[in-house]
Design a protein around this motif. Structure first.
Motif, short mmCIF file in Angstrom:
data_model
loop_
_atom_site.label_atom_id
_atom_site.label_comp_id
_atom_site.label_asym_id
_atom_site.label_seq_id
_atom_site.Cartn_x
_atom_site.Cartn_y
_atom_site.Cartn_z
N ASP A 28 0.82 -1.22 0.00
CA ASP A 28 0.00 0.00 0.00
C ASP A 28 0.85 1.27 0.00
N VAL A 82 -6.54 -8.02 -5.25
CA VAL A 82 -6.55 -6.88 -4.34
C VAL A 82 -6.94 -7.35 -2.94
N LEU A 84 -7.85 -6.03 0.77
CA LEU A 84 -8.27 -4.85 1.53
C LEU A 84 -9.46 -5.20 2.40
N LEU A 137 -6.57 -0.38 2.51
CA LEU A 137 -5.83 -1.14 1.50
C LEU A 137 -4.57 -1.73 2.11
#
Length: 211
Positions: A28, A82, A84, A137
């Motif tokens: 991140d 991804v 998160l 994130l």
């Protein structure tokens, strides 16, 4: 031998250059990732307590909190993943097209992926769906085909041909040395049985002296 080496070299050079699928991780805090507006907070081991088990600590110990705006992630590859967490909702936009969303996704884990992309440049954006939405994130993984350099292939071919030539010369010298060992000092050919039969050796030497 030289013809075989040449044909082998040509065959290798004519092979297509293939790639190896490799995963790359963007934390991140990577400068590749942009936040607009700036994030509310970026956690590190010194600023944010680690989650208690069984929750997994963030990758590299960092995570970024965003409460509005867009996160932009450029990458080149065939797949993207991804990781998160989301409070409220967020949407995922890939190359200008909305292709997914996540709602109240907690704790941090895989929230979105696409593994059927062309191996070209892409831009993934993650948008907070307002009001009262937020994203934490952690990291992004993308897969990319890393192609072997043509120069590396040519270097390998040259090295292989050189090695084959050295082995060929060494074999020739060894055969000549063995042949010389089978000749007596008086020029009488000696068979493999010569050392085992000294009487034959003596008779042959005497015949040579009489001549």
């Amino acid at each position: 031998m030289h013809l075989a080496c040449s044909l082998w070299a040509v065959a290798v050079l004519c092979l297509p250059v293939r790639g190896r699928l490799t995963n790359f991780t963007l934390d991140d805090t990577s400068p590749v990732i942009s936040y607009n507006p700036a994030p509310v907070m970026q956690c590190s081991p010194s600023t944010c307590p680690e989650p208690l088990p069984p929750l997994v600590p963030p990758y590299n110990g960092t995570s970024t909190l965003v409460e509005s705006g867009v996160i932009s992630i450029p990458f080149v590859g065939t797949a993207v993943y991804v990781y998160l967490s989301v409070e409220g909702a967020c949407s995922f936009n890939l190359d200008g097209r909305i292709i997914g969303d996540a709602v109240n996704h907690d704790p941090i884990s895989l929230a979105f992926y696409n593994d059927s992309l062309s191996d070209t440049a892409h831009i993934l954006t993650i948008s907070v769906v307002e009001p009262k939405g937020s994203i934490v994130l952690d990291y992004v993984v993308f897969s990319h085909n890393v192609r072997t350099s043509r120069g590396a292939i040519i270097g390998g071919v040259i090295g292989g041909v050189a090695t084959a030539a050295i082995l060929s010369i060494a074999g020739l010298l060894l055969r000549r040395r063995q042949k010389r060992k089978q000749l007596s000092t008086r020029g009488i050919p000696l068979g493999d049985h010569w050392p085992d039969k000294p009487s034959i050796q003596l008779m042959a030497m005497r015949k040579g002296e009489q001549k």
